[in-house]
Each structure stands twice: as structure tokens, then as C-alpha cells.
Design an enzyme around this catalytic site. Sequence first.
Site, PDB file in Angstrom:
ATOM      1  N   SER A 265       0.835  -1.197   0.000  1.00  0.00           N
ATOM      2  CA  SER A 265       0.000   0.000   0.000  1.00  0.00           C
ATOM      3  C   SER A 265       0.874   1.253   0.000  1.00  0.00           C
ATOM      4  O   SER A 265       1.693   1.423  -0.887  1.00  0.00           O
ATOM      5  CB  SER A 265      -0.971  -0.043   1.187  1.00  0.00           C
ATOM      6  OG  SER A 265      -2.020   0.876   1.018  1.00  0.00           O
TER       7      SER A 265
ATOM      8  N   ASP B  58      -6.037  -3.348  -2.570  1.00  0.00           N
ATOM      9  CA  ASP B  58      -4.949  -3.091  -1.637  1.00  0.00           C
ATOM     10  C   ASP B  58      -4.281  -4.358  -1.088  1.00  0.00           C
ATOM     11  O   ASP B  58      -4.950  -5.262  -0.578  1.00  0.00           O
ATOM     12  CB  ASP B  58      -5.504  -2.275  -0.468  1.00  0.00           C
ATOM     13  CG  ASP B  58      -4.422  -1.580   0.333  1.00  0.00           C
ATOM     14  OD1 ASP B  58      -3.476  -2.262   0.742  1.00  0.00           O
ATOM     15  OD2 ASP B  58      -4.537  -0.366   0.551  1.00  0.00           O
TER      16      ASP B  58
END
Length: 312
Positions: A44, A171
Site C-alpha cells: 500500500s 490493496d
Amino acid sequence: MYKILSIDGGGIKGVFPVSFLATIEEDLEGKSIVEYFDLIVGTSTGGLIALALSLGFRASEILKFYEEFGPQIFERRGLLSQLSKAKYAQEPLKKALQELFQDKVIGDCKTRLIIPSVNLNTGEVYMYKTAHHERFRSDYKKPIIEAALATSAAPTYFPVQFDSAGAALVDGGICANNPAGLAAVEAVSVLGWPVGNVQLLSIGCTMEPILVDSDRSAGDMGAAQWGMNLLHLTMAAQSSLSYGTAQLLLGHQNVHRICPVVGNGKFSLDGVDKIPELKGIGSVEGRKAKSLFWDIFLKREAELFLPIYQLV
């Protein structure tokens, strides 16, 4: 001795690890931190940092990127839009990343790299990797920005990222918000680095105490009582498991974790108003850790990375 850098996910809280690294870099006489690591793994926001570092950006440059573009990236949509769409539009993030990465591809990276995401259609882990093994034949041709948007497509925060083949990616924090264990597995099982000859530095984005009433009288809790604590507990457990995996594979004395505990609710994934505080904490922790760095990670530069498959 092989050296690994692992950076957690955490949205705008990525200011902490990049400020930490920028403080370490102050003593490197113009060199980038990437020159001292053989493998960088990031999830991320940690993935964005890892990608930038692997291209040779200094941590101070990446910190300026967060300070300049953070408020634009986390500019909320209208309330009605938030009810049916992601909290933030992808376009400001994509525009900022294009400003930083331009037309670079993964094959331009100067060190071995792993960037995790998750395939929304199958639930399988989807990882972008440099060509550091003969099996990794295609990712090195893919745009850096594709990997960056995929690993940072946090559900409810940003839209799903579709790669060049049409795969729906979200993600990487869903599977490996703390990617230290993933990094250790890669080192031992894929790269074949000898156990005992690997040092790993894991940097988090700060952590908060888990505020769940575990008293027996309050143990029968429903959704209202758990609330966001369920997510916090899940992420804390994943991080603990990942860190423990790295310790078991590489040896407890060879795994180092930097992740200060802060007040509950002090920082959030999109709390851009806290950038100065995160920067300050990173600077302080960096100063405290300089002796660790010099003793373990900065005595000598990493060997030159020569990918198996190279850009023409």
C-alpha cells in the site's frame, strides 16, 4: 550478509517511515537508502515508498511528495458520492503518481522488489516482482504506476485498479499489511539466501493499543461493541504473525522492527492534517535508530542487482 527493507501499509501515515528513512539518509553523503538493501518489500503506502526508493529516489524527495500531494490525494468527494462510490477518486492519486514515476516500468528498479495486492475476483494474492528469479518473466515490463495503484486501492477509500490484462486488483494490505513475513519467505525459499546471513528491517506506520473490553462479563459482544476494533485487531494479528514468521525463518536476532505506539485515534489513513506530527515522530525515531543502522545496515553497500530479464 543480505539486507531487506520491509515497509507496512497505512495511507498518509506513510509519512512516518519515509521521514524515518530521510533522517537516516542525512548521514549518507548524498546516497540513497536503496544502495544498502538487496530486497525491498512494501504494501500500500509502503509499496509506493518501496517503488520510489527502488528507482533511486532519496527518502527526502519522497517525503516532499507526501507533503505536496497528500492533501490533494485525500480530498473527499461529496457526501452523496461517498454513499455509492469510494471515499476518494482515483484521478488525483493517479495524477500525483504520474508526476513522480512518469513512464518508468518495474524493470527500471535498481534493487529486488515485491509489491503485493489482491485479485478481487479470485481472492488470490497478486504480487508484482522484479525479475530476480527465472520464473518472473513479465512483471518487469509493467508500468510502475500500475503496481502503485493496485497495492494502494484500499477498499472504500479508493476505486479498484484494473491491470493491463483486466484483472481487478485491490490493496495488498488485505493480505500483507505488514509484509515482513512475505519478505523473509522470498529471501529463503525463492532467492535461496542462507538463514543467518539475512538482516531484515521492518518499518510500520505507527500502531495503536487495541481497545476491546476483554473482561469475562463483557465477552459476549456484538457488532456495535466491536465496531472498528475488529479491523484493528485483525490488522494487529496479521502484523504479529508476519513479524513472527520473519523471526522464525531468519532468526530473532536478525529481524528488527520500528513501529512506535501512539495514542488511540491520533492518526488515520487519510488524516492529512497530521502530516507534520508524523514527520516529527519519524525524525525522532530515525535519530534514535542511527546506531542500529550503522552497525547492521550501513557498513557496506549492497551488491549491484542484475535482473535475469532486462529491458531492451
